[in-house]
Scaffold this motif. Structure first.
Motif, mmCIF file in Angstrom:
data_model
loop_
_atom_site.group_PDB
_atom_site.id
_atom_site.type_symbol
_atom_site.label_atom_id
_atom_site.label_comp_id
_atom_site.label_asym_id
_atom_site.label_seq_id
_atom_site.Cartn_x
_atom_site.Cartn_y
_atom_site.Cartn_z
ATOM 1 N N GLN A 1 5.792 -8.665 -75.439
ATOM 2 C CA GLN A 1 6.068 -8.880 -74.017
ATOM 3 C C GLN A 1 6.137 -10.365 -73.718
ATOM 4 O O GLN A 1 5.299 -11.149 -74.172
ATOM 5 C CB GLN A 1 4.962 -8.238 -73.183
ATOM 6 N N ARG A 2 7.135 -10.749 -72.947
ATOM 7 C CA ARG A 2 7.268 -12.151 -72.547
ATOM 8 C C ARG A 2 6.302 -12.431 -71.410
ATOM 9 O O ARG A 2 5.835 -11.508 -70.733
ATOM 10 C CB ARG A 2 8.692 -12.420 -72.058
ATOM 11 N N PRO A 3 6.059 -13.739 -71.165
ATOM 12 C CA PRO A 3 5.162 -14.074 -70.033
ATOM 13 C C PRO A 3 5.671 -13.483 -68.720
ATOM 14 O O PRO A 3 4.889 -13.104 -67.860
ATOM 15 C CB PRO A 3 5.206 -15.602 -69.997
ATOM 16 N N ASP A 4 7.004 -13.367 -68.555
ATOM 17 C CA ASP A 4 7.527 -12.842 -67.291
ATOM 18 C C ASP A 4 7.449 -11.313 -67.228
ATOM 19 O O ASP A 4 7.896 -10.698 -66.258
ATOM 20 C CB ASP A 4 8.976 -13.308 -67.069
ATOM 21 N N GLY A 5 6.896 -10.708 -68.256
ATOM 22 C CA GLY A 5 6.684 -9.265 -68.212
ATOM 23 C C GLY A 5 7.743 -8.455 -68.919
ATOM 24 O O GLY A 5 7.550 -7.282 -69.197
ATOM 25 N N ALA A 6 8.889 -9.090 -69.229
ATOM 26 C CA ALA A 6 9.964 -8.342 -69.882
ATOM 27 C C ALA A 6 9.584 -8.007 -71.323
ATOM 28 O O ALA A 6 8.888 -8.776 -71.986
ATOM 29 C CB ALA A 6 11.246 -9.155 -69.849
ATOM 30 N N PHE A 7 10.028 -6.866 -71.785
ATOM 31 C CA PHE A 7 9.731 -6.440 -73.151
ATOM 32 C C PHE A 7 10.857 -6.860 -74.086
ATOM 33 O O PHE A 7 12.016 -6.873 -73.709
ATOM 34 C CB PHE A 7 9.554 -4.925 -73.200
ATOM 35 N N PHE A 8 10.494 -7.195 -75.311
ATOM 36 C CA PHE A 8 11.526 -7.553 -76.276
ATOM 37 C C PHE A 8 11.021 -7.241 -77.677
ATOM 38 O O PHE A 8 9.833 -6.965 -77.893
ATOM 39 C CB PHE A 8 11.889 -9.034 -76.144
ATOM 40 N N SER A 9 11.961 -7.252 -78.624
ATOM 41 C CA SER A 9 11.566 -7.019 -80.008
ATOM 42 C C SER A 9 11.573 -8.352 -80.745
ATOM 43 O O SER A 9 12.514 -9.134 -80.628
ATOM 44 C CB SER A 9 12.519 -6.028 -80.658
#
Lengths: 237, 419, 337, 285
Positions: B377-385
């Motif tokens: 999870q990025r600091p802005d809350g978005a999920f990524f691989s």
């Protein structure tokens, strides 16, 4: 209050699908009652359907107490005080006797209440919890009449009310109908049965081939076998 | 019956009118490329992203190659093989394209490959369709695939699960068709050969929405559950798994936790942190060429996805390969595309590829890198691989001897077995 | 209707054949081999539906499924790259496909024999969906979701039927033959009984015909016609997969029939032409992605305002331009359903 | 044991959802004789609209109510513009609803795209409810079962205990006579159509919360509604409940034991019922 209603049908033409059935019906009811007699296929039931708006009038007019009924919707015609006891009764199979009557109560002001119907037809009171499809033919006919009366009609149309009923029940019904004019209700009774038709009304219209062939008094028709043979193919004697 | 005649002649007139572009001679300096992707139906987003990849590649060559203009003709299918073939035929026969890039999904790929055999003087470059048999068995000489197949897309995952995560005993929940079969095959090639066990395989019909009865059947004592579901099905499974109190860690296929799933709206997402998966792209990859690719993608398509999907990537590298080979032969196609096809077969994408070197084997199938990822999870809350491991130079036989690999047969529910 | 000279009745099909033969002279290979061939294939499948409706007053959602049964039979009995089924000589495979499709049609008729109107519509839809789930979930025989790939039309007398023009010729021949058969059937005693079945089922029963057998037979014939379309479609797309028998395929076939005019057999081809043209060129109307929006809207308009579809519109137009001219279709006695 | 209880609960959940959708479908058919092939589209529309309202207002409950109201209005509009003009032509009515479903489905796809949406219902609905033997069961699924019970009970009371219910039953029995008795049947029809559509919208939010929302769900729930009412009997509320239960159990037990043929099983069940009782198990002959 005596019945002072006037139903005037003139030049009425009606089709069933593509088939023309009524060819210019002329009919007049003023007074307490009128019977329409005729053979099978003479157009009697079609006339009933047209009077209550279930079949559209092609041409001609149907005036009831000065109001044009042709072209109106059935519920609108009912609102003018016209009610029907249809051929085959057509009570609602999934409503109880009581529900039939409660549903109709209070639609139009007048003398008829559920209690009065029960008083006139005590048999219905006994079967008030039964559904429409659990009733005998006679009970269904009482219910259909009760249902129609609860709309407090000024014109009550009955389509073949005696069909399939025991003579005793028919007599009871005739008795009830005979008293309706006292409440201001006129009766238009459509029959194949000569005895019932002539006992229910003083005047008789004979229908044949989609037209009114003859209007006469009940007594005259009852006594004239030639007339009976000619128009109805039956003889009372 | 004049009516019919008029109608048909009318249609014919319309035909001539509508095919006007095709009847007029194409400009000599133009090279016509058809791009085929699913722009209709539930896969429309994927197809759209694929088209973005094509456009980025054409941009990378400034819209021309060897002094000839690149004319792009886009066509849409709906993930059905027969429609894909019909649209490919339209591109070839009516739009008169020289080269087709596409299609997007597995069944379509096999159908287009079969069609390709009937037009040897045209060239077909796969988009992202990943069925093994498109190139593995009975390949078409003019069909090229610069992307990995379904089995290759799981390369690196089995060994990562076994060695790094320490999973020894897992259960599988998968959609029941060939793409997941081949993904399981790719996973098992590493996982089972190291001694991992699969104690239960659940094949659920495509389109199943309620997995709770399958979840109830999962053995209590497994180290992980390997989930091969995509899109809405994946979202449903993940939600229901956690709602049912599931605690075992999850392993994903290459579509289980891609951006289309990670950007879906829903409460399941908090639970997928740390889930491992593998595929040809990862949202976060430190490779400067990937970073550059993402930058170009975001600049050109501000309303595109969070990060280019494997569809954008697949169509991008495929189109790049086409343009690079065209450049090499100076745009020459008038020899029945012989020189171009020969050059394409030898094309290696190195500098231009955002995901490491890509070259073709003798069946014109890509040998390329594959990425093992973990959901973060990025600091802005978005999920990524994020990439946790790279499998280098994955070939179609998954490192096995080719003959031995072919002898395994087509992947199916029970083939190959895990022992 | 029985007074119609035999000659005239044949005319619509004759015109269809002539126009079909002339088409390759004026159109490009793509238009012939891909667009027109597809129109003929879809038209033939839809013909099985317009036949049922125009002659017997039956509406079926199962015709795409029936065509699919033929398609799968053909696929399983032909060389394919999926490695399922047994390859037999192609005439045998085609024969078996038509046979199985006809059987499927009979089965649909038999199961639904006591239903009519919208019930029939729902029940046939449900049967069609059952087939979809069978073929998409069975991997052993039907190869499930992926279907059967790598099918090719055969060579006939040295002509490669794969090539656009020969394939088109074959599709045209099949369509014309099917259409002629349907129109011919209409004038046979069997056809007249079907009409009677539609208009007055009780009378048919009273005359001593078995309405049950009549209905099942009608579905069987429709099954055969749909199978012709199914075989062609399988060759055309080179593969057979559950997509060909899914709910969208079923709906599309009904849309085609209604678009063209479901009360006339030949409406099927008109509807197919409109459908395929719209499909290819919805892009020029609005966004390419919005094909379904266009087809749905056109469909609604047709249902609301043109009871007899495009064929009805054309007849009306004709009648207005030249009141004396009366189309064969109008005379065919199909004006009333 | 635990497994079988779980399976049964799952079957109940699915049956509940099917009942929620199919009850409106059946109601509409019962009175209007209209096979509303857009019923699945109503479900999906309700799900999306409910999602929008819920995410805008932050209230799941508002989404639920809003979806029901919005879809009821769309149903009203559809009935007034498309269905009424076709009079009693049942087949053309069914056809026009197919066209409507195609258009709505495509508009929804255009607006919401192919991605999957999922509601975030209140935290309290989203957890697990502790239960004996099976330890716990997802609360939202218990909510689905509860809503179906509530809706079923509500509909039963409405139909059997109120004047509107009498009108509806009488209208189902004999529309002509009801109008000859002075009732504006068109108004009753309209009301029932809106009610049926609204139920589909409501089911959309509940289904979208328990499962998810994505393109294709419209066809899925239309088909399930068809199968449920064909098995149970068109126009019968109890039939819809019975049909939903049968399908729910067949589907979930099928999925657990013969996953490859689970869906096929439900359809074969239907064909079997049809062959024996074409009017459905509880349908009137």
């Amino acid at each position: 209050m005596e019945s002072t209603n006037a139903l005037v049908v003139s030049g009425l033409e009606v089709r069933r699908g593509a088939l023309p059935v009524l060819h210019g019906v002329e009919l007049r009811l003023d007074g307490p009652s009128l019977a329409i007699l005729g053979r099978n296929g003479a157009g009697k039931t079609t006339l009933c359907s047209a009077l209550i708006g279930l079949l559209p009038a092609g041409r001609g007019s149907i005036r009831f107490n000065g109001v044009e009924l042709a072209g109106r919707k059935p519920h609108d015609i009912a609102g003018q005080g016209v009610s029907i006891v249809p051929q085959g009764r057509r009570v609602f199979p999934s409503l109880t006797v009581d529900e039939h009557l409660r549903l109709m109560q209070g639609r139009r002001p007048g003398p008829w209440t559920v209690e009065r119907v029960y008083a006139v037809f005590p048999r219905l009171a006994e079967r008030r919890r039964n559904f429409g499809n659990q009733l005998s033919g006679g009970e269904q006919q009482m219910l259909a009449i009760g249902r129609a009366l609860l709309t407090n009609p000024r014109l009550l149309i009955l389509d073949e009310p005696s069909e399939g009923l025991a003579p005793k029940i028919v007599d009871h019904l005739l008795e009830v109908l005979g008293g309706l004019h006292r409440d201001g209700t006129s009766v238009l009774i459509v029959e194949q049965n000569l005895r019932v038709g002539t006992s229910a009304a003083e005047r008789v219209a004979i229908m044949s081939g989609g037209q009114i062939a003859l209007v006469t008094s009940s007594r005259e028709l009852w006594e004239d076998e030639g007339l009976q043979q000619r128009y109805l193919g039956v003889s009372a004697h | 019956m004049k009516t019919t005649l008029h109608t048909v002649l009318g249609a014919a007139g319309l035909a001539a009118l509508l095919s006007g572009t095709a009847l007029s001679p194409a400009f000599a300096q133009d090279i016509r490329i058809g791009a085929l992707a699913t722009l209709e139906g539930p896969f429309a987003q994927s197809g759209l992203d694929g088209m973005r990849g094509v456009e980025l590649a054409v941009d990378a060559f400034q819209g021309q190659v060897a002094g000839k203009r690149i004319v792009l003709v886009k066509e849409s299918s709906n993930a059905k093989p027969d429609v894909a073939v019909a649209k490919t035929r339209k591109l070839i026969e009516q739009d008169k394209v020289d080269i087709v890039v596409g299609p997007l999904s597995g069944g379509e790929g096999i159908a287009v490959k079969e069609y390709a055999k009937s037009v040897p003087s045209k060239t077909f470059v796969n988009g992202t369709s990943g069925a093994q048999d498109t190139t593995l068995r009975d390949p078409a000489p003019n069909f090229y695939r610069f992307t990995l197949d379904g089995a290759q897309w799981q390369a690196g995952l089995g060994s990562y699960a076994y060695e790094t995560k320490g999973y020894r005993n897992i259960a599988v929940v998968s959609e029941d068709y060939s793409f997941p079969y081949s993904q399981v095959m790719g996973f098992q090639a590493e996982y089972c050969s190291r001694g991992g066990k699969i104690s239960q395989k659940n094949w659920v019909p495509v389109g199943t929405k309620d997995f709770t009865s399958v979840i109830a059947k999962l053995p209590d004592k497994v180290d992980a559950v390997y989930v091969l579901l995509g899109g809405a099905d994946a979202v449903n499974f993940l939600t229901q798994y956690y709602q049912s109190g599931g605690t075992a860690p999850l392993i994903g296929s290459s579509v289980t936790v891609d951006q289309t799933v990670l950007s879906s709206k829903g409460a399941f997402k908090n639970k997928v942190l740390g889930m491992i998966a593998a595929g040809p792209v990862a949202d976060s990859n430190d490779d400067p060429k990937w970073v550059e690719f993402v930058k170009a993608y975001k600049a050109k398509f501000p309303d595109g996805l969070e990060s280019p999907s494997l569809f954008a990537h697949g169509y991008y590298v495929s189109t790049l390969a086409v343009l690079q080979a065209l450049d090499q032969v100076g745009g020459k196609l008038d020899d029945g595309q012989k020189a171009f096809q020969a050059a394409l077969a030898k094309t290696e994408l190195t500098d231009r590829s955002p995901t490491g070197a890509i070259r073709l084997d003798e069946n014109r199938q890509a040998i390329a890198d594959n990425f093992v990822t973990e959901v973060a999870q990025r600091p802005d809350g978005a999920f990524f691989s994020k990439v946790v491991k790279v499998a280098k130079g994955v070939d179609q036989a998954l490192g096995m001897d080719r003959a031995k690999f072919l002898a395994l047969g087509t992947a199916s529910r029970d083939n190959p077995s895990c022992n | 209707m029985t007074t119609m000279p035999q000659q005239l009745l044949r005319h619509p099909v004759l015109w269809l054949a002539l126009a079909g033969l002339a088409f390759p002279l004026v159109a490009s290979e793509f238009w012939v081999g891909t667009v027109a061939a597809r129109v003929l294939i879809i038209g033939t499948m839809a013909l099985s539906l317009t036949f049922l409706t125009s002659s017997a007053g039956l509406v079926s959602f199962a015709q795409a499924g029936v065509a699919g049964v033929a398609g799968y039979t053909l696929a399983l009995l032909s060389p394919n790259i999926t490695g399922v089924g047994v390859a037999v000589p192609w005439p045998l495979a085609v024969g078996a496909a038509l046979g199985m499709g006809t059987l499927a049609g009979l089965l649909v008729g038999w199961v639904s024999v006591r239903s009519s109107g919208i019930y029939l519509l729902m029940i046939t839809l449900a049967m069609s969906v059952s087939l979809f789930y069978l073929v998409s979930q069975n991997t052993e025989v039907f190869n499930g979701f992926d279907g059967i790939n790598g099918l090719k039309p055969p060579e006939l007398l040295g002509i490669d039927l794969r090539a656009p023009i020969p394939f088109y010729g074959m599709a045209l021949a099949a369509a014309v033959l099917s259409a002629a058969a349907v129109l011919h059937l209409d004038r046979t005693p069997f056809g007249l009984q079907l009409h009677a079945l539609r208009n007055a089922p009780r009378r048919v029963a009273a005359l001593g015909f078995s309405t049950t057998l009549l209905r099942i037979a009608a579905f069987g014939i429709a099954g055969l016609i749909a199978s012709v379309g199914g075989v062609l479609n399988t060759w055309f797309s080179g593969q057979m997969s559950p997509g060909a028998v899914d709910v969208h395929a079923a709906v599309n076939l009904l849309v085609v029939a209604v678009l063209g005019g479901i009360r006339h057999p030949l409406g099927a081809f008109l509807g197919a032409a409109a459908f395929v043209l719209l499909e290819n060129y919805a892009a020029s109307v609005i966004d390419r992605e919005r094909f379904n929006l266009v087809i749905g809207a056109v469909f609604i308009v047709i249902v609301l305002f043109a009871k007899d579809g495009l064929i009805g519109l054309i007849q009306q137009l004709r009648a207005q331009i030249k009141p004396a001219w009366t189309g064969v279709c109008a005379k065919n006695g199909r004006k009333t359903v | 044991m635990r497994f079988y209880i779980l399976l049964s609960l799952n079957a109940l959940t699915v049956a509940s959802l099917y009942f929620l959708v199919a009850s409106g479908f059946s109601l509409i058919f019962g009175l209007l004789r209209t096979v509303n092939m857009a019923h699945g589209a109503f479900y999906l529309l309700g799900a999306y609209v409910g999602y929008d309202i819920a995410s805008y207002t932050g209230s799941w409950l508002l989404g639920l109510v809003g979806a029901a109201v919005a879809v009821a209005l769309v149903g009203l509009a559809m009935h007034l513009t498309l269905l009424r003009t076709l009079g009693g032509d049942e087949l053309r009515q069914a056809l026009v609803t197919i066209g409507f479903a195609i258009v709505v489905g495509d508009l929804l796809l255009a607006h919401y795209g192919g991605i999957t949406y999922q509601f975030t219902p209140p935290e309290i609905l989203y957890g697990t409810t502790p239960m004996p033997v099976i330890r716990g069961y997802p609360t939202i699924r218990l909510v689905v079962i509860g809503s179906a019970l509530l809706v079923g009970l509500g509909l039963w009371l409405l139909i059997h205990r109120t004047k509107v219910g009498m009108l509806i039953r009488a209208g189902v029995d004999d529309r002509d006579i009801l109008s000859a008795m002075g009732f504006n049947v068109q108004r009753v029809l309209l009301l029932v159509f809106a009610l049926g559509a609204g139920l589909a919208g409501l089911a959309g939010v509940i289904g979208g919360s328990a499962l998810s929302i994505s393109p294709g769900e419209d066809a899925r729930f239309l088909l399930s509604s068809l199968v449920v009412v064909i098995i149970g009997g068109m126009g019968s509320l109890a039939g819809a409940a019975l049909g939903a239960l049968l399908i729910g159990f067949a589907e979930q037990f099928g999925l657990a034991f013969i996953p490859n043929y689970a869906t096929l099983l439900t359809f074969l069940l239907m064909v079997a019922v049809l062959a024996v009782r074409p009017q459905g198990l509880l349908g009137r002959g």
